[in-house]
Every structure is written in C-alpha cells, then in structure tokens.
Design a protein around this motif. Sequence first.
Motif: not given
Length: 385
Positions: A155-171, A255-263
């Motif tokens: 029924x559901x796909x829920x996915x997140x790919x999270x990093x933090x290496x550019x949070x610093x504005x001086x990067x 296409x098989x009717x499932x719904x999903x999200x990506x972050x």
Amino acid sequence: MKKQLNVGIVGYKFMGRAHSNAWKKAPLFFDMPVTPVLKAACGRNEESVREFADNWGWEDIETDWQKLVTRPDIDIIDIALPQNLHYEIALAAAKAGKHIFCEKPLSMTSVQAEEMLKVCEENKVTHYLNHNYRRTPAVAHAKKMIEDGKIGRIFHWRCAYQQDWIVDPAFPLTWQLRKETAQAGPQWDLNSHAVDLAHFLVGDIDTVSCLTANFIKERPIADENASGSLSATSLGTEMGEVTVDDAALMMVTFKNGAVGSFEATRFASGRKNRLTFEIYGSEGSITFDLERMNELQYFSRNDAEGDQGFRTILATEAAHPYANNWWPAGHIIGYEHAFVHAVVDFVDAVEKGISIKPDFSDGLKIIQVLEAGLRSAETKQQVQL
C-alpha cells in the motif's frame, strides 16, 4: 589459470577509492571464475593519479580518458566520476566495445540516458549502473520477502535520504551545488538512490508531485588550485550562486496502485548518510535504515494476537544474499561491501553475456522520474510519466 578481465578506471577520488577496493576484494572473498585485473587508472592530474594507482595497485596510468577507452588491453571501463562526465565517456567506451561499470546517477538528462542505452545495446556491451544499496544483504533479503508474499499487497512506500554536510553557510560552492555540473541537488544525487530502491522493491512510478527548497542562495567560491580538503583557508572572498535545490519532497503513485513519498535533503542536522524506507502491506511491513544497514525491521499481521510487533532481522547469516562470503553470523559488514557484491555480479554478467540490474535502462527510468519531479516543482502540478 583463471581467465582475466582488465579494468580501466576513470576517476580517483571518493568513488575511485570505493570502486578500487571492490575490484581488489571481490576475488579474495568470492569464488569468481574470472579475475578482474586493475590494469590502468585515469585522471587529469598525473601526480595525483600516479599516487592513487600506486596505493591501490593499478598497473598503469593515463591522463587522457580517450586513450584509456581505446586501449586494446582494456575490457571494462569503470566510470567513477560526477554525473556531468558520464555521457561522453560511456558513449566512447561502448563504441570501443568496452563493458561499462558506471557510477550513479546515470546522466544529466533523459535524452543523454536514452542515447547511452542505445549505443550500449547497439554495441552489445554489458552496462551496469552502480546503485549499490540494492546489494546490501538486508535490502536484497527485503526483496525476497516481498516476492515471497511476506507483506502481501503493498500500500505505502515512505523513503527519506538525509544528510547534513552543507548546513554551514560557509561551506563552499562545490560542483554538487551548481546546475551545470550536478543538474540538481539532492533531487538528483540522493533521490536517484531512493527511486532506484522504490523501483526495485515496489514497482514503476506512474505520477509525481514535487516541491523543492533552496535555503542558502550564495556560498563562497573555493580556490580550485587549493590542494587537500576544502577549508576556510582555501576559500576566497567572492561569492557564487547556488543553482540547485537544497531539499526535495516528492509524492508519487505507483503503477500497481501503491502510493509513496520521498524526502531528500542535505540540511538534516545530525544525519550523516541516513537512507530509510518503510513499506506497508496487507500482510505486514518492512523498514530499513542505512545507518543500521545489517538490520531489517519486520512486522507480520499473521503472528498470534498479543505477540505481534516489529522484530529485528540481522542479515548476516548464510540465508541472506552475499552474507555467506564474509564473516560468521553476527559479524556485521559495511558500506564498502555492497560495491564488492556489485563487482562480483558484474563480472559474472560479462563472462556469461547476460544483463545485470540495474542497467542503463533502469537508469533512464530513474532520470525520467527525477525530471518529472523538477517539472512538477516548477509548474506546481502533478506530472504523469
């Protein structure tokens, strides 16, 4: 004496190291009828590529990739470069009859991807796109569980790919933050992995709705002549525009009717390389976190009432794909091992003259989804694939 396949690699930074390690380790841990030989490494800086080659055991070097792909003693071209450099090298390698092991994402556009696939097929070369997370034992086992009906209809796909290496504005304004070299931000780099896993585990995507965000619009320009890691001392006073997204959120229908999200984001403070997915079905659920990559969480609705709950599957036993070639059960493996598994499967495909997944056709489908996401973000409308 075993048959050999000679490998030429283009690129010697992060992915060059990861790929070199895989080529070296694969025949040591797996019974491979064909041995990959580290024949030549290629990079623009002769001193740097020589140091890289000496360290990793490459027999020779080139400073011109065009010479590398036409060498008669090279069977495989490994493209371990940023995505803006894949297209031209892949076309030349295929036309020269070389098999191609290519880092992701496949290309800058779907038009490029279509031509790369076409030329590879015309020249009958094996083509592989290195979405390596498919080949972690836990993810491979999740695929088997789904095929065996353990979670039923998805029924559901829920996915997140999270990093933090550019949070610093001086990067600094690196190549990953410029459209001309990266095409997009995490929508391209991170969501390419996420979409590949969704295609692998759930199925093809039908529609896409997306929004993107840009949090820091200008960054200091790095001194391109500075050596070593980028630091405050290697930054000039001039600022440059960030021309890609900093975060992307997609909602999709399959296409098989499932719904999903990506972050996908590089602004998730504290998250270094966290790729998670959750799959919910009629009979159960599976969840995965790359930062705990040897584990799956599994819930079954068929367990006895009162005993139901998520349980941990430690994917280190011989029952799990690839695991039997490493250590005794409970002795975990790491990020680099999925590259080894990819090399083993790729060499087997080359030797047998068969295809390997994901290939450039899969890469094309991924790029089409990512492009649809960018169109949706721009038009603020759902896009049909």
